[in-house]
Write an enzyme that holds these catalytic residues in place. Structure first.
Site, PDB file in Angstrom:
ATOM      1  N   ALA A 210      -3.010  -0.921 -19.851  1.00  0.00           N
ATOM      2  CA  ALA A 210      -3.882  -0.871 -18.663  1.00  0.00           C
ATOM      3  C   ALA A 210      -3.097  -1.242 -16.982  1.00  0.00           C
ATOM      4  O   ALA A 210      -2.907  -2.376 -17.658  1.00  0.00           O
ATOM      5  CB  ALA A 210      -5.219  -0.983 -18.967  1.00  0.00           C
ATOM      6  N   ASP A 212      -2.705  -3.842 -13.819  1.00  0.00           N
ATOM      7  CA  ASP A 212      -3.763  -4.470 -13.479  1.00  0.00           C
ATOM      8  C   ASP A 212      -5.192  -3.675 -12.389  1.00  0.00           C
ATOM      9  O   ASP A 212      -4.251  -2.202 -12.047  1.00  0.00           O
ATOM     10  CB  ASP A 212      -2.783  -5.551 -13.173  1.00  0.00           C
ATOM     11  CG  ASP A 212      -2.176  -6.492 -13.589  1.00  0.00           C
ATOM     12  OD1 ASP A 212      -2.736  -6.608 -15.423  1.00  0.00           O
ATOM     13  OD2 ASP A 212      -1.368  -7.151 -13.669  1.00  0.00           O
ATOM     14  N   ASP A 229       7.189  -3.093 -14.632  1.00  0.00           N
ATOM     15  CA  ASP A 229       5.584  -3.663 -14.258  1.00  0.00           C
ATOM     16  C   ASP A 229       5.252  -5.380 -14.950  1.00  0.00           C
ATOM     17  O   ASP A 229       5.038  -4.882 -16.302  1.00  0.00           O
ATOM     18  CB  ASP A 229       4.752  -2.378 -14.222  1.00  0.00           C
ATOM     19  CG  ASP A 229       4.075  -3.316 -13.353  1.00  0.00           C
ATOM     20  OD1 ASP A 229       4.016  -3.861 -11.701  1.00  0.00           O
ATOM     21  OD2 ASP A 229       2.567  -2.780 -13.737  1.00  0.00           O
ATOM     22  N   ASP A 260       6.074 -11.322  -2.381  1.00  0.00           N
ATOM     23  CA  ASP A 260       6.315  -9.949  -2.172  1.00  0.00           C
ATOM     24  C   ASP A 260       5.358  -9.113  -2.210  1.00  0.00           C
ATOM     25  O   ASP A 260       4.886  -9.527  -3.960  1.00  0.00           O
ATOM     26  CB  ASP A 260       7.736  -9.846  -2.851  1.00  0.00           C
ATOM     27  CG  ASP A 260       8.418  -8.718  -2.846  1.00  0.00           C
ATOM     28  OD1 ASP A 260       8.324  -8.185  -1.192  1.00  0.00           O
ATOM     29  OD2 ASP A 260       8.334  -7.292  -3.234  1.00  0.00           O
ATOM     30  N   HIS A 264       0.208  -4.874  -5.423  1.00  0.00           N
ATOM     31  CA  HIS A 264       0.583  -4.264  -6.865  1.00  0.00           C
ATOM     32  C   HIS A 264       0.723  -5.301  -7.333  1.00  0.00           C
ATOM     33  O   HIS A 264       0.734  -4.947  -8.417  1.00  0.00           O
ATOM     34  CB  HIS A 264       2.210  -3.842  -6.780  1.00  0.00           C
ATOM     35  CG  HIS A 264       2.468  -3.050  -5.230  1.00  0.00           C
ATOM     36  ND1 HIS A 264       2.535  -1.421  -5.600  1.00  0.00           N
ATOM     37  CD2 HIS A 264       2.819  -3.552  -4.361  1.00  0.00           C
ATOM     38  CE1 HIS A 264       2.589  -1.474  -4.056  1.00  0.00           C
ATOM     39  NE2 HIS A 264       3.206  -2.148  -3.519  1.00  0.00           N
ATOM     40  N   GLU A 290       3.019 -10.995   1.817  1.00  0.00           N
ATOM     41  CA  GLU A 290       2.521  -9.490   2.215  1.00  0.00           C
ATOM     42  C   GLU A 290       2.279  -8.010   1.965  1.00  0.00           C
ATOM     43  O   GLU A 290       2.513  -7.544   0.660  1.00  0.00           O
ATOM     44  CB  GLU A 290       4.625  -8.776   1.590  1.00  0.00           C
ATOM     45  CG  GLU A 290       5.232  -7.761   2.764  1.00  0.00           C
ATOM     46  CD  GLU A 290       5.385  -6.759   1.527  1.00  0.00           C
ATOM     47  OE1 GLU A 290       5.592  -5.854   1.573  1.00  0.00           O
ATOM     48  OE2 GLU A 290       5.819  -6.951   1.089  1.00  0.00           O
ATOM     49  N   HIS A 435      -4.519  -0.320  31.696  1.00  0.00           N
ATOM     50  CA  HIS A 435      -3.861   0.052  30.766  1.00  0.00           C
ATOM     51  C   HIS A 435      -3.294   0.016  30.607  1.00  0.00           C
ATOM     52  O   HIS A 435      -2.370  -0.244  29.247  1.00  0.00           O
ATOM     53  CB  HIS A 435      -4.440   1.537  31.416  1.00  0.00           C
ATOM     54  CG  HIS A 435      -3.603   2.256  30.536  1.00  0.00           C
ATOM     55  ND1 HIS A 435      -2.279   3.147  30.260  1.00  0.00           N
ATOM     56  CD2 HIS A 435      -4.540   3.670  29.291  1.00  0.00           C
ATOM     57  CE1 HIS A 435      -2.115   4.188  29.336  1.00  0.00           C
ATOM     58  NE2 HIS A 435      -3.519   4.079  28.695  1.00  0.00           N
ATOM     59  N   ASP A 459       3.472  -1.573  29.837  1.00  0.00           N
ATOM     60  CA  ASP A 459       4.275  -0.359  29.663  1.00  0.00           C
ATOM     61  C   ASP A 459       4.972   0.514  30.039  1.00  0.00           C
ATOM     62  O   ASP A 459       4.861   1.649  29.902  1.00  0.00           O
ATOM     63  CB  ASP A 459       4.335  -0.275  27.818  1.00  0.00           C
ATOM     64  CG  ASP A 459       2.559   1.035  28.550  1.00  0.00           C
ATOM     65  OD1 ASP A 459       1.759   0.428  29.416  1.00  0.00           O
ATOM     66  OD2 ASP A 459       2.456   1.681  27.527  1.00  0.00           O
TER      67      ASP A 459
END
Length: 512
Positions: A210, A212, A229, A260, A264, A290, A435, A459
């Protein structure tokens, strides 16, 4: 009289000690601002010289206030040219002949250890890249029963069970059992994306497995990213990766990690992994994750699930910079901090402008335009909140697509690094009231001589802003360390000054 002479001699001795033994500048002060550098970009040459470049650069980095470097993945990838994210053998740091090479893209293990020693001699910490979501470049295939899942909804099975040939057997013929005798098989993984027997690219989930569940809910479940994986529900896998983490830290004398692709990976495992390595090494092991999502809520959820035991990159702030740089002056600069990690959790935010994934030609391309980069670096380097990171590609330029390479901006970033190292101390006052033109000041700290600054970025058109820098700075003459403005500013008796900035530019005023 003799007592007076002895007292005078002691005072003279103490004075010499203070002159010669105490720090000679703010750079050596105990409260030096921390600055991290990502010491690589995606298109580094495959010349095996990068660890030597790092060692040769260590004195320069220290001189400019870099206190830590994040190095690229140091272990063997799928080939010599692998940037490191196709992790093959985590125990081969450029030591064994595997994948047709001894060295990695960056050099040998010995060269890396020499570079780290040089960095440590200059009080620069080293953070290792940790790629433990997947394994690539397997040594052999195995027959596995699997089902296909919908790429847009990984929880939805779209085929019956069938046999595939999966690249899941890792036995490391060049290294053997040195450092670890753990050999990987299909049951150490949840799935893969390639059936060698049919030459088909699909997302396959293995029988009895399954995904994770403590991961991002994008695509239904975002456990699967690439290659084979890793299954963190398997106790042998969890134990091996914890064992490796301690070995990696000790073998290279690392001071921390960059994790990293954490969206996931099972969040609770990452929490436990960080705690385990800290306990086994007896070191603080600063760690930044990350989690790539432009969503403060998702990042806060991750921080909560990992008990706030490490930091995250401020991805939303990066996207604010990107938006500001691409809207032709139409961006509302007052919103730079909206929905950012640094605004909500300043002690857990690693701020950055660009990295190896956002640079031109890469998977998360969202490059901050060159004209805005000095403004963004002023924002992260001279303000009090966040742990700022400087990108190698911004300092030295990037390669890759020759039409879209980032030019070397070292000459523009160096003055901002100097401002952080010597002047960015003390209470902060924000002026986010226009602004286009926004500014902030730092009052300075009595423990850091001549510290304090006033910064403006815009800017749009240039202009001026009256800002408070502290009554203790009254009567001082400040100048723009970037060189963009030439006129001096004299701080009045109440601690205020009127500071100017050019259009689409940055100015940072410090004591002359």
């Amino acid at each position: 009289m003799k007592q007076q002479k002895r007292l005078y001699a002691r005072l003279l001795t103490l004075l010499f000690a203070l002159i010669f033994l105490l720090p000679h500048s703010a750079a050596a002060a105990a409260n030096l601002n921390g600055t991290l550098m990502q010491y690589f970009e995606w298109y580094m040459p495959n010349d095996g010289q990068h660890w030597k470049r790092l060692q040769n650069d260590s004195a320069y980095l220290a001189e400019h206030g870099i206190t830590a470097v994040w190095i690229p993945p140091a272990y063997k990838g799928t080939s010599q040219a692998d940037v490191g994210y196709g992790a093959y053998d985590l125990y081969d740091l450029g030591e064994f002949h595997q994948k047709g090479t001894v060295r990695t893209k960056y050099g040998t293990k010995g060269e890396l250890q020499s570079a780290i020693k040089s960095l440590h001699s200059r009080d620069i910490n080293v953070y290792g890249d940790v790629v433990i979501n997947h394994k690539g470049g397997a040594d052999a295939t195995e027959d596995v029963t699997a089902v296909e899942v919908d790429p847009a909804d990984r929880n939805r099975v779209i085929s019956g069970e069938h046999r595939i040939k999966a690249w899941t057997h890792f036995h490391f013929p060049g290294r053997g059992s040195t450092y670890s005798d753990f050999k990987w098989h299909w049951y150490h993984f949840d799935g893969t994306d390639w059936d060698e027997s049919r030459k088909l690219n699909r997302i396959y989930k293995f029988q009895g497995k399954a995904w994770d569940w403590e991961v991002s809910n994008e695509n239904g479940n975002y456990d699967y990213l690439m290659y084979a994986d890793i299954d963190y529900d398997h106790p042998d896998v969890a134990a091996e990766i914890k064992r490796w983490g301690t070995w990696y830290a000790n073998e290279l004398q690392l001071d921390g990690f960059r994790l990293d692709a954490v969206k996931h990976i099972k969040f609770s495992f990452l929490r436990d992994w960080v705690n385990h390595v800290r306990e086994k090494t007896g070191k603080e092991m600063f760690t930044v994750a990350e989690y790539w999502q432009n969503d403060l809520g998702a990042l806060e959820n991750y921080l909560n699930k990992t008990n706030f035991n490490h930091s995250v990159f401020d991805v939303p702030l990066h996207y604010q910079f990107h938006a500001a740089s691409t809207q032709g002056g139409g961006y509302d600069m007052r919103k730079l901090l909206n929905s950012t990690v640094v605004s909500k959790h300043p002690l857990k935010a690693v701020t950055f402008v660009d990295n190896h994934d956002t640079q031109p030609g890469q998977s998360l391309e969202s490059t901050v335009q060159t004209w805005f980069k000095p403004l963004a670096y002023a924002f992260i380097l001279t303000r009090e909140s966040g742990y700022p990171q400087v990108f190698y590609g911004d300092m030295y330029g990037t390669k890759g697509d020759s039409q879209r390479e980032i030019p070397a901006l070292k000459h523009k970033i160096e003055p901002i690094l100097k401002a952080r190292k010597q002047y960015a101390y003390g209470a902060q006052h924000d002026y986010f009231d226009h602004h286009d033109i926004v500014g902030w000041t730092r009052e300075g700290d009595s423990s850091v001589a001549n510290s304090g600054l006033a910064a403006l970025i815009t800017d749009g058109p240039g202009g001026a802003k009256r800002m408070y820098v502290g009554r203790q700075n009254a009567g001082e003459t400040w100048h723009d360390i970037t060189g963009n403005r030439s006129e001096p500013v004299v701080i009045n008796s109440e601690g205020w000054g009127e500071f100017h900035v050019n259009g689409g530019s940055v100015s940072i005023y410090v004591q002359r």
